[in-house]
Design a protein around this motif. Structure first.
Motif, mmCIF file in Angstrom:
data_model
loop_
_atom_site.group_PDB
_atom_site.id
_atom_site.type_symbol
_atom_site.label_atom_id
_atom_site.label_comp_id
_atom_site.label_asym_id
_atom_site.label_seq_id
_atom_site.Cartn_x
_atom_site.Cartn_y
_atom_site.Cartn_z
ATOM 1 N N CYS A 72 4.115 -14.950 -28.019
ATOM 2 C CA CYS A 72 4.165 -15.148 -26.564
ATOM 3 C C CYS A 72 4.240 -13.828 -25.800
ATOM 4 O O CYS A 72 4.104 -13.814 -24.583
ATOM 5 N N TYR A 73 4.416 -12.702 -26.500
ATOM 6 C CA TYR A 73 4.455 -11.395 -25.833
ATOM 7 C C TYR A 73 3.081 -10.751 -25.740
ATOM 8 O O TYR A 73 2.665 -10.296 -24.681
ATOM 9 N N CYS A 74 2.380 -10.693 -26.864
ATOM 10 C CA CYS A 74 1.081 -10.014 -26.855
ATOM 11 C C CYS A 74 -0.102 -10.979 -26.898
ATOM 12 O O CYS A 74 -1.233 -10.573 -26.709
ATOM 13 N N GLY A 75 0.152 -12.252 -27.171
ATOM 14 C CA GLY A 75 -0.904 -13.254 -27.182
ATOM 15 C C GLY A 75 -1.672 -13.381 -28.484
ATOM 16 O O GLY A 75 -2.618 -14.158 -28.558
ATOM 17 N N SER A 76 -1.285 -12.643 -29.514
ATOM 18 C CA SER A 76 -2.017 -12.722 -30.783
ATOM 19 C C SER A 76 -1.979 -14.119 -31.379
ATOM 20 O O SER A 76 -0.927 -14.759 -31.436
ATOM 21 N N SER A 77 -3.135 -14.573 -31.833
ATOM 22 C CA SER A 77 -3.248 -15.830 -32.566
ATOM 23 C C SER A 77 -2.796 -15.573 -33.993
ATOM 24 O O SER A 77 -3.346 -14.690 -34.653
ATOM 25 N N ILE A 78 -1.833 -16.329 -34.479
ATOM 26 C CA ILE A 78 -1.306 -16.098 -35.820
ATOM 27 C C ILE A 78 -1.828 -17.121 -36.830
ATOM 28 O O ILE A 78 -2.282 -16.763 -37.896
ATOM 29 N N TYR A 79 -1.738 -18.415 -36.497
ATOM 30 C CA TYR A 79 -2.153 -19.443 -37.448
ATOM 31 C C TYR A 79 -2.456 -20.760 -36.753
ATOM 32 O O TYR A 79 -2.122 -20.954 -35.594
ATOM 33 N N TYR A 80 -3.083 -21.647 -37.511
ATOM 34 C CA TYR A 80 -3.120 -23.057 -37.135
ATOM 35 C C TYR A 80 -2.587 -23.832 -38.325
ATOM 36 O O TYR A 80 -2.538 -23.336 -39.459
ATOM 37 N N GLN A 81 -2.156 -25.053 -38.038
ATOM 38 C CA GLN A 81 -1.530 -25.873 -39.067
ATOM 39 C C GLN A 81 -1.835 -27.339 -38.757
ATOM 40 O O GLN A 81 -1.610 -27.797 -37.631
ATOM 41 N N PHE A 82 -2.371 -28.040 -39.742
ATOM 42 C CA PHE A 82 -2.584 -29.467 -39.561
ATOM 43 C C PHE A 82 -1.240 -30.176 -39.590
ATOM 44 O O PHE A 82 -0.398 -29.893 -40.452
ATOM 45 N N LEU A 83 -1.021 -31.084 -38.669
ATOM 46 C CA LEU A 83 0.236 -31.840 -38.619
ATOM 47 C C LEU A 83 0.436 -32.653 -39.892
ATOM 48 O O LEU A 83 1.571 -32.873 -40.315
ATOM 49 N N SER A 84 -0.654 -33.054 -40.514
ATOM 50 C CA SER A 84 -0.584 -33.831 -41.757
ATOM 51 C C SER A 84 -0.268 -32.968 -42.978
ATOM 52 O O SER A 84 -0.017 -33.497 -44.058
ATOM 53 N N ALA A 85 -0.287 -31.645 -42.823
ATOM 54 C CA ALA A 85 -0.032 -30.728 -43.949
ATOM 55 C C ALA A 85 0.845 -29.564 -43.500
ATOM 56 O O ALA A 85 0.419 -28.408 -43.520
ATOM 57 N N PRO A 86 2.093 -29.829 -43.092
ATOM 58 C CA PRO A 86 2.951 -28.758 -42.585
ATOM 59 C C PRO A 86 3.350 -27.727 -43.635
ATOM 60 O O PRO A 86 3.881 -26.679 -43.297
ATOM 61 N N GLU A 87 3.016 -27.995 -44.892
ATOM 62 C CA GLU A 87 3.317 -27.046 -45.961
ATOM 63 C C GLU A 87 2.253 -25.953 -46.091
ATOM 64 O O GLU A 87 2.384 -25.053 -46.906
ATOM 65 N N LYS A 88 1.207 -26.014 -45.251
ATOM 66 C CA LYS A 88 0.121 -25.029 -45.288
ATOM 67 C C LYS A 88 -0.031 -24.350 -43.938
ATOM 68 O O LYS A 88 0.045 -24.981 -42.898
ATOM 69 N N PHE A 89 -0.266 -23.048 -43.986
ATOM 70 C CA PHE A 89 -0.572 -22.260 -42.790
ATOM 71 C C PHE A 89 -1.972 -21.691 -42.974
ATOM 72 O O PHE A 89 -2.265 -21.089 -44.007
ATOM 73 N N ASP A 90 -2.830 -21.878 -41.984
ATOM 74 C CA ASP A 90 -4.133 -21.236 -41.996
ATOM 75 C C ASP A 90 -4.018 -19.980 -41.141
ATOM 76 O O ASP A 90 -4.030 -20.039 -39.909
ATOM 77 N N ILE A 91 -3.839 -18.864 -41.808
ATOM 78 C CA ILE A 91 -3.544 -17.579 -41.180
ATOM 79 C C ILE A 91 -4.823 -16.931 -40.655
ATOM 80 O O ILE A 91 -5.832 -16.846 -41.374
ATOM 81 N N ALA A 92 -4.779 -16.460 -39.410
ATOM 82 C CA ALA A 92 -5.901 -15.716 -38.832
ATOM 83 C C ALA A 92 -6.009 -14.381 -39.561
ATOM 84 O O ALA A 92 -5.089 -13.556 -39.502
ATOM 85 N N LEU A 93 -7.104 -14.174 -40.266
ATOM 86 C CA LEU A 93 -7.235 -12.978 -41.101
ATOM 87 C C LEU A 93 -7.266 -11.681 -40.301
ATOM 88 O O LEU A 93 -6.949 -10.621 -40.826
ATOM 89 N N GLY A 94 -7.611 -11.772 -39.016
ATOM 90 C CA GLY A 94 -7.580 -10.577 -38.182
ATOM 91 C C GLY A 94 -6.185 -10.026 -37.970
ATOM 92 O O GLY A 94 -6.033 -8.896 -37.514
ATOM 93 N N THR A 95 -5.154 -10.780 -38.327
ATOM 94 C CA THR A 95 -3.771 -10.311 -38.172
ATOM 95 C C THR A 95 -3.265 -9.560 -39.399
ATOM 96 O O THR A 95 -2.151 -9.047 -39.388
ATOM 97 N N LEU A 96 -4.076 -9.472 -40.441
ATOM 98 C CA LEU A 96 -3.643 -8.806 -41.675
ATOM 99 C C LEU A 96 -3.687 -7.292 -41.546
ATOM 100 O O LEU A 96 -4.596 -6.735 -40.940
ATOM 101 N N ASN A 97 -2.709 -6.655 -42.160
ATOM 102 C CA ASN A 97 -2.696 -5.188 -42.260
ATOM 103 C C ASN A 97 -3.441 -4.728 -43.508
ATOM 104 O O ASN A 97 -3.850 -3.582 -43.595
ATOM 105 N N ASP A 98 -3.564 -5.612 -44.467
ATOM 106 C CA ASP A 98 -4.190 -5.316 -45.750
ATOM 107 C C ASP A 98 -5.453 -6.166 -45.903
ATOM 108 O O ASP A 98 -5.615 -7.170 -45.221
#
Length: 135
Positions: A72-98
């Motif tokens: 909420c400070y810089c606006g970066s998109s971090i992930y999306y998550q299906f409500l039916s699968a809260p055990e999984k995070f789909d991480i935006a790869l542009g946020t990776l340092n590696d």
């Protein structure tokens, strides 16, 4: 593998990705990222640890099937998550340092791609909608 938002208030450490990365062309991902498509990698909950300062990670339920995490400070998109699968995070790869040691496996929601983004002539499969890449 480490990553985080632009301002550094939301960081995370990933021990392993699920083996399939994808480019998503759906309208919600385009709006969330402000780009022609978003590239994601799936991470199981036990393989990611978030560090959040100043209550920066906010969750927005973008549809009846998914929610999205962002700073909420810089606006970066971090992930999306299906409500039916809260055990999984789909991480935006542009946020990776590696760099992950995986390649993108497919385009998904390719039929939602806007005309202005052109055609993608890479050899990756192009699925009309979401696709279980593990099949």
């Amino acid at each position: 593998m480490n990553g985080g938002c632009l301002c550094g208030r939301v960081t995370f450490q990933i021990t392993t990705f699920s083996p399939f990365l994808s480019h998503c062309h759906c309208s919600m991902c385009r709006k969330f990222h402000g780009a022609a498509f978003a590239t994601y990698g799936t991470v199981q909950e036990e393989n990611i640890v978030f560090s959040i300062r100043d209550d920066a990670l906010k969750i927005y339920q973008s549809s009846y099937i998914a929610r999205r995490g962002f700073c909420c400070y810089c606006g970066s998109s971090i992930y999306y998550q299906f409500l039916s699968a809260p055990e999984k995070f789909d991480i935006a790869l542009g946020t990776l340092n590696d760099e992950p040691d995986l390649n993108v496996a497919a385009h998904i929601f390719y039929d939602s791609k806007p005309k202005w983004s052109g055609e993608f002539n890479d050899p990756l499969p192009k699925y009309r909608e979401e696709h279980d890449l593990a099949k």
